[in-house]
Design a protein around this motif. Sequence first.
Motif, PDB file in Angstrom:
ATOM      1  N   SER A 185      42.663  69.830  39.620  1.00 59.24           N
ATOM      2  CA  SER A 185      41.950  70.404  38.481  1.00 59.24           C
ATOM      3  C   SER A 185      41.131  71.630  38.868  1.00 59.24           C
ATOM      4  O   SER A 185      40.492  71.668  39.921  1.00 59.24           O
ATOM      5  CB  SER A 185      41.025  69.351  37.863  1.00 59.24           C
ATOM      6  N   ASP A 186      41.145  72.615  37.996  1.00 63.25           N
ATOM      7  CA  ASP A 186      40.279  73.780  38.155  1.00 63.25           C
ATOM      8  C   ASP A 186      38.883  73.503  37.589  1.00 63.25           C
ATOM      9  O   ASP A 186      37.965  74.305  37.793  1.00 63.25           O
ATOM     10  CB  ASP A 186      40.867  74.989  37.414  1.00 63.25           C
ATOM     11  N   PHE A 187      38.724  72.393  36.899  1.00 60.37           N
ATOM     12  CA  PHE A 187      37.477  72.060  36.221  1.00 60.37           C
ATOM     13  C   PHE A 187      36.710  70.977  37.000  1.00 60.37           C
ATOM     14  O   PHE A 187      37.286  70.262  37.816  1.00 60.37           O
ATOM     15  CB  PHE A 187      37.774  71.569  34.808  1.00 60.37           C
ATOM     16  N   PRO A 188      35.401  70.847  36.749  1.00 64.72           N
ATOM     17  CA  PRO A 188      34.615  69.821  37.433  1.00 64.72           C
ATOM     18  C   PRO A 188      34.929  68.428  36.882  1.00 64.72           C
ATOM     19  O   PRO A 188      34.622  68.120  35.724  1.00 64.72           O
ATOM     20  CB  PRO A 188      33.163  70.227  37.154  1.00 64.72           C
ATOM     21  N   CYS A 189      35.554  67.596  37.692  1.00 65.01           N
ATOM     22  CA  CYS A 189      35.887  66.234  37.281  1.00 65.01           C
ATOM     23  C   CYS A 189      35.934  65.342  38.515  1.00 65.01           C
ATOM     24  O   CYS A 189      35.951  65.816  39.651  1.00 65.01           O
ATOM     25  CB  CYS A 189      37.220  66.190  36.532  1.00 65.01           C
ATOM     26  N   PHE A 208      33.427  70.696  41.926  1.00 72.14           N
ATOM     27  CA  PHE A 208      32.245  69.958  42.371  1.00 72.14           C
ATOM     28  C   PHE A 208      31.922  70.265  43.823  1.00 72.14           C
ATOM     29  O   PHE A 208      30.754  70.428  44.194  1.00 72.14           O
ATOM     30  CB  PHE A 208      32.463  68.457  42.204  1.00 72.14           C
ATOM     31  N   ARG A 209      32.936  70.333  44.654  1.00 77.28           N
ATOM     32  CA  ARG A 209      32.688  70.586  46.079  1.00 77.28           C
ATOM     33  C   ARG A 209      32.043  71.952  46.294  1.00 77.28           C
ATOM     34  O   ARG A 209      31.229  72.122  47.207  1.00 77.28           O
ATOM     35  CB  ARG A 209      33.993  70.477  46.880  1.00 77.28           C
ATOM     36  N   ARG A 210      32.372  72.908  45.441  1.00 79.97           N
ATOM     37  CA  ARG A 210      31.801  74.252  45.599  1.00 79.97           C
ATOM     38  C   ARG A 210      30.296  74.269  45.408  1.00 79.97           C
ATOM     39  O   ARG A 210      29.607  75.132  45.957  1.00 79.97           O
ATOM     40  CB  ARG A 210      32.469  75.226  44.622  1.00 79.97           C
ATOM     41  N   ILE A 211      29.753  73.349  44.615  1.00 76.32           N
ATOM     42  CA  ILE A 211      28.301  73.331  44.403  1.00 76.32           C
ATOM     43  C   ILE A 211      27.601  72.320  45.318  1.00 76.32           C
ATOM     44  O   ILE A 211      26.397  72.109  45.213  1.00 76.32           O
ATOM     45  CB  ILE A 211      27.955  73.026  42.933  1.00 76.32           C
ATOM     46  N   GLY A 212      28.370  71.685  46.203  1.00 78.42           N
ATOM     47  CA  GLY A 212      27.772  70.747  47.148  1.00 78.42           C
ATOM     48  C   GLY A 212      27.855  69.292  46.740  1.00 78.42           C
ATOM     49  O   GLY A 212      27.302  68.423  47.429  1.00 78.42           O
ATOM     50  N   TYR A 255      24.497  64.072  44.191  1.00 80.80           N
ATOM     51  CA  TYR A 255      24.068  65.412  43.818  1.00 80.80           C
ATOM     52  C   TYR A 255      22.953  65.299  42.785  1.00 80.80           C
ATOM     53  O   TYR A 255      23.129  64.689  41.730  1.00 80.80           O
ATOM     54  CB  TYR A 255      25.237  66.207  43.224  1.00 80.80           C
ATOM     55  N   SER A 256      21.811  65.882  43.078  1.00 72.74           N
ATOM     56  CA  SER A 256      20.662  65.749  42.182  1.00 72.74           C
ATOM     57  C   SER A 256      19.947  67.076  41.936  1.00 72.74           C
ATOM     58  O   SER A 256      18.829  67.102  41.439  1.00 72.74           O
ATOM     59  CB  SER A 256      19.660  64.747  42.771  1.00 72.74           C
ATOM     60  N   GLN A 257      20.600  68.202  42.268  1.00 75.23           N
ATOM     61  CA  GLN A 257      19.927  69.489  42.108  1.00 75.23           C
ATOM     62  C   GLN A 257      19.788  69.905  40.646  1.00 75.23           C
ATOM     63  O   GLN A 257      18.924  70.694  40.295  1.00 75.23           O
ATOM     64  CB  GLN A 257      20.702  70.567  42.879  1.00 75.23           C
ATOM     65  N   LYS A 258      20.664  69.390  39.808  1.00 74.68           N
ATOM     66  CA  LYS A 258      20.591  69.718  38.389  1.00 74.68           C
ATOM     67  C   LYS A 258      21.165  68.558  37.588  1.00 74.68           C
ATOM     68  O   LYS A 258      22.126  67.913  38.030  1.00 74.68           O
ATOM     69  CB  LYS A 258      21.392  70.997  38.089  1.00 74.68           C
ATOM     70  N   ARG A 259      20.592  68.282  36.445  1.00 81.46           N
ATOM     71  CA  ARG A 259      21.158  67.259  35.552  1.00 81.46           C
ATOM     72  C   ARG A 259      22.526  67.725  35.056  1.00 81.46           C
ATOM     73  O   ARG A 259      22.659  68.829  34.525  1.00 81.46           O
ATOM     74  CB  ARG A 259      20.235  67.007  34.371  1.00 81.46           C
ATOM     75  N   LEU A 260      23.518  66.890  35.233  1.00 83.53           N
ATOM     76  CA  LEU A 260      24.864  67.182  34.767  1.00 83.53           C
ATOM     77  C   LEU A 260      25.275  66.116  33.760  1.00 83.53           C
ATOM     78  O   LEU A 260      25.418  64.941  34.100  1.00 83.53           O
ATOM     79  CB  LEU A 260      25.851  67.200  35.945  1.00 83.53           C
ATOM     80  N   ASP A 261      25.435  66.518  32.509  1.00 86.45           N
ATOM     81  CA  ASP A 261      25.882  65.589  31.479  1.00 86.45           C
ATOM     82  C   ASP A 261      27.386  65.369  31.629  1.00 86.45           C
ATOM     83  O   ASP A 261      28.153  66.317  31.855  1.00 86.45           O
ATOM     84  CB  ASP A 261      25.573  66.137  30.089  1.00 86.45           C
ATOM     85  N   THR A 262      27.811  64.125  31.493  1.00 86.91           N
ATOM     86  CA  THR A 262      29.205  63.785  31.740  1.00 86.91           C
ATOM     87  C   THR A 262      29.874  63.155  30.520  1.00 86.91           C
ATOM     88  O   THR A 262      29.255  62.398  29.774  1.00 86.91           O
ATOM     89  CB  THR A 262      29.332  62.781  32.910  1.00 86.91           C
ATOM     90  N   LEU A 263      31.141  63.508  30.331  1.00 90.51           N
ATOM     91  CA  LEU A 263      32.038  62.747  29.470  1.00 90.51           C
ATOM     92  C   LEU A 263      32.796  61.805  30.384  1.00 90.51           C
ATOM     93  O   LEU A 263      33.304  62.228  31.429  1.00 90.51           O
ATOM     94  CB  LEU A 263      33.011  63.665  28.731  1.00 90.51           C
ATOM     95  N   LEU A 286      28.074  74.502  35.607  1.00 89.51           N
ATOM     96  CA  LEU A 286      28.155  74.740  37.037  1.00 89.51           C
ATOM     97  C   LEU A 286      28.159  76.216  37.390  1.00 89.51           C
ATOM     98  O   LEU A 286      28.006  76.574  38.556  1.00 89.51           O
ATOM     99  CB  LEU A 286      29.424  74.101  37.623  1.00 89.51           C
ATOM    100  N   LEU A 287      28.331  77.088  36.398  1.00 86.96           N
ATOM    101  CA  LEU A 287      28.499  78.515  36.686  1.00 86.96           C
ATOM    102  C   LEU A 287      27.324  79.097  37.467  1.00 86.96           C
ATOM    103  O   LEU A 287      27.499  79.788  38.473  1.00 86.96           O
ATOM    104  CB  LEU A 287      28.700  79.280  35.388  1.00 86.96           C
ATOM    105  N   GLU A 288      26.094  78.810  37.036  1.00 82.99           N
ATOM    106  CA  GLU A 288      24.934  79.384  37.710  1.00 82.99           C
ATOM    107  C   GLU A 288      24.739  78.780  39.110  1.00 82.99           C
ATOM    108  O   GLU A 288      24.155  79.412  39.984  1.00 82.99           O
ATOM    109  CB  GLU A 288      23.664  79.127  36.891  1.00 82.99           C
ATOM    110  N   LEU A 289      25.273  77.593  39.347  1.00 84.67           N
ATOM    111  CA  LEU A 289      25.162  76.972  40.645  1.00 84.67           C
ATOM    112  C   LEU A 289      26.235  77.445  41.609  1.00 84.67           C
ATOM    113  O   LEU A 289      26.138  77.268  42.829  1.00 84.67           O
ATOM    114  CB  LEU A 289      25.262  75.442  40.502  1.00 84.67           C
ATOM    115  N   ASP A 290      27.304  78.034  41.058  1.00 83.53           N
ATOM    116  CA  ASP A 290      28.460  78.425  41.865  1.00 83.53           C
ATOM    117  C   ASP A 290      28.394  79.894  42.261  1.00 83.53           C
ATOM    118  O   ASP A 290      29.355  80.432  42.784  1.00 83.53           O
ATOM    119  CB  ASP A 290      29.728  78.136  41.044  1.00 83.53           C
ATOM    120  N   LEU A 291      27.275  80.549  41.991  1.00 79.84           N
ATOM    121  CA  LEU A 291      27.155  81.975  42.306  1.00 79.84           C
ATOM    122  C   LEU A 291      26.807  82.189  43.778  1.00 79.84           C
ATOM    123  O   LEU A 291      26.179  81.360  44.379  1.00 79.84           O
ATOM    124  CB  LEU A 291      26.082  82.593  41.404  1.00 79.84           C
TER     125      LEU A 291
END
Length: 291
Positions: A185-189, A208-212, A255-263, A286-291
């Motif tokens: 997947s190209d998306f966070p899952c 997900f791995r890109r943001i740690g 991972y706890s650097q930012k709240r991530l809402d999940t489906l 995740l965009l702002e975290l992946d910069l």
Amino acid sequence: MAKIVDWKHIYYERQLATEAGERIAQAYNFSTPPVDPLKIIHEERRLIHAVGDDFGDAFDGRIKYIGPRFLICYNTRYDTWPHTGSHHSKVQFTIGHELGHYFLDEHRKILVSTHTAHGSRTEFVSDSLIEQQADCFASGLLMPSSLFRPLINKKNFPSIDEIKKVRQSFQVSLIGTLVRWTQLSDFPCATIAVRNGVIQFGWVSEAFRRIGAYRVLRGESVEGRAFRRFSGQDPSFSKYRDGSGSGVGLNWLDYSQKRLDTLEHYFVIPYTKTIWVFLIVDENDLLELDL
């Protein structure tokens, strides 16, 4: 002293096995799904003899070198479940797994040198690296990235019905579909296995791995309300069912650097008493975290 696990090495070995499975699918000219592992066995009939039967709880698959051929036994007990085609997708995955032991060089060398029968439990339930490699080989064989990736990267939030549609196209198991989906997947899952309310293991996508967020919270109890509500509807795990809910990433991911809402999509697999969870996060979070 606790054993130090080199996860980078394990990830590398699993990736090599997956790529080997893809090469075999290409070598046998599978250009559209589904990939039929029995056709490969037929092509290799001078070196492989395969037997399918109901072996009860003894094993899912078994392979032995008896010279000059390899004997592969695959358990057809799962054919009693509803399915299309000649075998249930669980059986197809098992055949692909045993082909992994045949095609992967190191596995083959061990079989030839020992003449010992090797029995397997398939579909990502074993901690043994050799079994994980064979599972990954089957995943790459049955769901080559060239065929699978274009179908699963059309949207950020696939529905359960859309996941089932891809599964049906490839005639593969639901578990195999979810794992491979996460890998490509190209998306966070993430795909996560939960038994008795505890996270057993799981996979995260590259996003997900890109943001740690490299790993799931293995060994932790699941705290999410939606998951608990779903799992409590039938604690006996008597039959397959699925459903969806929402939650937060910290219930699943290290991972706890930012709240991530999940489906979250939930799938009950009765024969393993396991709930498989496919969770998805909005890529924009995740965009702002992946910069």
